[in-house]
Design an enzyme around this catalytic site. Structure first.
Site, PDB file in Angstrom:
ATOM      1  N   SER A 220      66.678  58.752  24.423  1.00  0.00           N
ATOM      2  CA  SER A 220      65.364  58.203  24.083  1.00  0.00           C
ATOM      3  C   SER A 220      65.468  57.401  22.800  1.00  0.00           C
ATOM      4  O   SER A 220      66.426  57.572  22.029  1.00  0.00           O
ATOM      5  CB  SER A 220      64.383  59.359  23.880  1.00  0.00           C
ATOM      6  OG  SER A 220      63.156  58.890  23.347  1.00  0.00           O
TER       7      SER A 220
ATOM      8  N   TYR B  77      60.812  67.276  20.397  1.00  0.00           N
ATOM      9  CA  TYR B  77      61.462  66.495  21.465  1.00  0.00           C
ATOM     10  C   TYR B  77      62.518  65.584  20.842  1.00  0.00           C
ATOM     11  O   TYR B  77      63.651  65.499  21.323  1.00  0.00           O
ATOM     12  CB  TYR B  77      60.400  65.674  22.195  1.00  0.00           C
ATOM     13  CG  TYR B  77      60.904  64.650  23.194  1.00  0.00           C
ATOM     14  CD1 TYR B  77      61.291  65.031  24.477  1.00  0.00           C
ATOM     15  CD2 TYR B  77      60.953  63.296  22.871  1.00  0.00           C
ATOM     16  CE1 TYR B  77      61.723  64.088  25.405  1.00  0.00           C
ATOM     17  CE2 TYR B  77      61.380  62.343  23.791  1.00  0.00           C
ATOM     18  CZ  TYR B  77      61.759  62.744  25.064  1.00  0.00           C
ATOM     19  OH  TYR B  77      62.184  61.802  25.977  1.00  0.00           O
TER      20      TYR B  77
HETATM   21  N1  LIG Z   1      58.908  58.377  30.367  1.00  0.00           N
HETATM   22  C1  LIG Z   1      59.302  57.960  29.183  1.00  0.00           C
HETATM   23  O1  LIG Z   1      58.552  57.266  28.452  1.00  0.00           O
HETATM   24  C2  LIG Z   1      60.689  58.261  28.711  1.00  0.00           C
HETATM   25  C3  LIG Z   1      61.199  57.514  27.629  1.00  0.00           C
HETATM   26  C4  LIG Z   1      62.495  57.779  27.180  1.00  0.00           C
HETATM   27  C5  LIG Z   1      63.257  58.760  27.798  1.00  0.00           C
HETATM   28  N2  LIG Z   1      62.730  59.474  28.847  1.00  0.00           N
HETATM   29  C6  LIG Z   1      63.600  60.487  29.459  1.00  0.00           C
HETATM   30  O2  LIG Z   1      63.788  60.135  30.824  1.00  0.00           O
HETATM   31  C7  LIG Z   1      64.095  61.319  31.589  1.00  0.00           C
HETATM   32  C8  LIG Z   1      63.214  61.344  32.831  1.00  0.00           C
HETATM   33  O3  LIG Z   1      61.874  61.516  32.417  1.00  0.00           O
HETATM   34  P1  LIG Z   1      60.631  60.968  33.229  1.00  0.00           P
HETATM   35  O4  LIG Z   1      60.018  59.924  32.407  1.00  0.00           O
HETATM   36  O5  LIG Z   1      61.005  60.679  34.634  1.00  0.00           O
HETATM   37  O6  LIG Z   1      59.718  62.267  33.112  1.00  0.00           O
HETATM   38  P2  LIG Z   1      58.970  63.155  34.202  1.00  0.00           P
HETATM   39  O7  LIG Z   1      58.233  62.255  35.122  1.00  0.00           O
HETATM   40  O8  LIG Z   1      58.225  64.159  33.409  1.00  0.00           O
HETATM   41  O9  LIG Z   1      60.162  63.846  35.002  1.00  0.00           O
HETATM   42  C9  LIG Z   1      60.969  64.807  34.390  1.00  0.00           C
HETATM   43  C10 LIG Z   1      61.967  65.299  35.422  1.00  0.00           C
HETATM   44  O10 LIG Z   1      62.837  66.265  34.810  1.00  0.00           O
HETATM   45  C11 LIG Z   1      62.825  67.430  35.639  1.00  0.00           C
HETATM   46  N3  LIG Z   1      63.137  68.646  34.904  1.00  0.00           N
HETATM   47  C12 LIG Z   1      62.526  69.135  33.802  1.00  0.00           C
HETATM   48  N4  LIG Z   1      63.082  70.302  33.425  1.00  0.00           N
HETATM   49  C13 LIG Z   1      64.074  70.548  34.326  1.00  0.00           C
HETATM   50  C14 LIG Z   1      65.016  71.590  34.490  1.00  0.00           C
HETATM   51  N5  LIG Z   1      65.069  72.651  33.661  1.00  0.00           N
HETATM   52  N6  LIG Z   1      65.907  71.514  35.522  1.00  0.00           N
HETATM   53  C15 LIG Z   1      65.877  70.469  36.369  1.00  0.00           C
HETATM   54  N7  LIG Z   1      64.996  69.467  36.291  1.00  0.00           N
HETATM   55  C16 LIG Z   1      64.104  69.505  35.268  1.00  0.00           C
HETATM   56  C17 LIG Z   1      61.433  67.455  36.225  1.00  0.00           C
HETATM   57  O11 LIG Z   1      61.391  68.335  37.318  1.00  0.00           O
HETATM   58  P3  LIG Z   1      60.001  69.109  37.751  1.00  0.00           P
HETATM   59  O12 LIG Z   1      59.275  68.158  38.643  1.00  0.00           O
HETATM   60  O13 LIG Z   1      60.492  70.342  38.432  1.00  0.00           O
HETATM   61  O14 LIG Z   1      59.243  69.398  36.472  1.00  0.00           O
HETATM   62  C18 LIG Z   1      61.283  65.997  36.604  1.00  0.00           C
HETATM   63  O15 LIG Z   1      61.990  65.711  37.785  1.00  0.00           O
HETATM   64  C19 LIG Z   1      63.879  62.487  30.629  1.00  0.00           C
HETATM   65  O16 LIG Z   1      65.123  62.909  30.123  1.00  0.00           O
HETATM   66  C20 LIG Z   1      63.030  61.890  29.503  1.00  0.00           C
HETATM   67  O17 LIG Z   1      63.170  62.577  28.300  1.00  0.00           O
HETATM   68  C21 LIG Z   1      61.486  59.235  29.314  1.00  0.00           C
END
Ligand SMILES: NC(=O)c1ccc[n+]([C@@H]2O[C@H](COP(=O)([O-])OP(=O)(O)OC[C@H]3O[C@@H](n4cnc5c(N)ncnc54)[C@H](OP(=O)(O)O)[C@@H]3O)[C@@H](O)[C@H]2O)c1
Length: 258
Positions: free
Chosen positions: A130, A143
Site C-alpha cells: 500500500s 494498518y
Molecule cells: N482498496 C484499496 O484502496 C487498497 C489500496 C492499497 C492496497 N490494498 C490492498 O489490496 C489487497 C486487496 O484488498 P481489496 O481492496 O480487494 O479489499 P477487500 O475488497 O476488502 O478484499 C479483501 C480480501 O482479502 C481477503 N481476506 C482477508 N483476510 C483474509 C484471511 N485471513 N485469509 C484469506 N483471505 C482473507 C478477503 O476475504 P473475505 O471475503 O473472506 O473477507 C477478501 O477477499 C489488500 O491487501 C489491501 O490491503 C487495497
C-alpha cells in the site's frame, strides 16, 4: 516470467482486487489459477480452481502449499483494514488482526511457497502492499504499520530467494475501487488497472509497482518525509480531532505534495 502457461495462486480471490488479479491471469493464458478464499463458495470467477484458505491458519497454509505444488506465481493479495488509530482504538484487537493478516499471513505464505517456487524454476511472488507502507496516517495507523512490516518482509524475501531465481514484486497503491475503500470519496484506481500493471511488471521482471500518481509522489518524497509528507497529514488530523471538519473514515486526506 511469462504468465502464459504458468500456474498461479491468488489469495482473497473471492472479491475486490483478488478477482481482478485472477481474471487478468486467466486472460493472459495462465494454465491454472487457484482462487484461494476463506469461503470456497464465494469463488465464482470463471476459470478458477477454488481453494479454501485462511492465510492466518498455518496448518491450512502448509496443506495448500502441499496440494498446489505446481504453483509458479504466488499473488499475496488478501488483506484487512480496520481504520484504527494507535492510541484511540479501544483494544489491541484491530492492530493484531491487521498484523496477523497483512504481515504474518503474507510471511506464512512466502515461507510455505518458497520451496514450491524453487521446485518450479523460481517463479514469482507478488505482495500487495500500500501507499500506507511508506508513512503513518492516524486514520489507518495500525494498518499502515502492518503494511510497512509487509514491505520490509517483501524486501527481505527478495534478497533471500534471489539465489533460486524467484522474482519478488512489491505493489504499492493508493485508493482502489473495492469494498475496502468504499467509504472514501476520492478518485480511485480500478482493480483491473492495478492488475494489468502488476502482471506487466511480472512479465518484465520488475520488482516494484507504484500504481498511481499519489503513490509515486509519496515514495519520491520519502527522504524529506518530515517536511513534505507529515505536515499536511498533521494539519488534517488536528482539524479532524478539533471537529473543524468531518473525520473521514479513511485516509482520504492530503498526503504530501501532489
Ligand atoms: N482498496 C484499496 O484502496 C487498497 C489500496 C492499497 C492496497 N490494498 C490492498 O489490496 C489487497 C486487496 O484488498 P481489496 O481492496 O480487494 O479489499 P477487500 O475488497 O476488502 O478484499 C479483501 C480480501 O482479502 C481477503 N481476506 C482477508 N483476510 C483474509 C484471511 N485471513 N485469509 C484469506 N483471505 C482473507 C478477503 O476475504 P473475505 O471475503 O473472506 O473477507 C477478501 O477477499 C489488500 O491487501 C489491501 O490491503 C487495497
Amino acid at each position: 516470467m511469462k504468465i502464459d502457461g504458468s500456474v498461479a495462486l491468488v489469495t482473497g480471490a473471492n472479491r475486490g482486487l483478488g478477482v481482478a488479479y485472477a481474471r487478468e491471469l486467466v486472460r493472459r493464458g495462465a494454465a491454472r489459477v487457484y482462487g484461494a478464499a476463506r469461503d470456497l463458495a464465494a469463488v465464482t470467477e470463471p476459470g478458477l480452481s477454488p481453494v479454501a484458505l485462511d492465510i492466518t491458519d498455518p496448518d491450512r497454509v502448509a496443506q495448500v502449499a502441499k496440494d498446489c505444488g505446481d504453483v509458479s506465481l504466488l499473488v499475496n493479495n488478501a488483506g484487512v483494514l480496520t481504520y484504527s488509530t494507535f492510541t484511540g482504538a479501544p483494544t489491541l484487537d484491530a492492530a493484531r488482526l491487521e498484523m496477523e493478516t497483512n504481515y504474518f499471513g503474507t510471511l506464512s505464505m512466502c515461507r510455505a511457497f518458497a520451496p514450491v517456487l524453487a521446485a518450479n524454476g523460481g517463479g514469482a511472488i507478488v505482495n500487495m502492499l500500500s501507499v500506507s507502507s511508506f508513512y503513518t496516517n492516524p486514520f489507518d495507523a495500525s494498518y499502515g504499520a502492518s503494511k510497512a512490516a509487509a514491505w520490509s518482509l517483501t524486501n527481505g524475501v527478495r534478497l533471500e530467494l534471489h539465489h533460486q531465481g524467484t522474482l519478488v514484486v512489491a505493489v504499492h497503491a493508493s485508493f482502489i475501487d473495492t469494498d475496502m475503500a468504499a467509504l472514501a470519496t476520492v478518485p480511485k484506481d480500478s482493480p483491473g488497472s492495478v492488475a494489468r500493471q502488476v502482471f506487466d511488471a511480472v512479465e518484465a521482471g520488475q520488482i516494484e509497482v507504484l500504481a498511481d500518481e499519489r503513490t509515486r509522489t509519496v515514495k519520491a518524497d520519502l527522504s524529506r518525509d518530515q517536511e513534505l509528507i507529515y505536515p499536511p497529514v498533521q494539519e488534517f488530523w488536528d482539524a479532524a480531532v478539533s471537529g473543524q471538519q468531518d473525520r473521514p473514515h479513511t485516509s482520504d486526506q492530503p498526503q504530501g505534495r501532489s
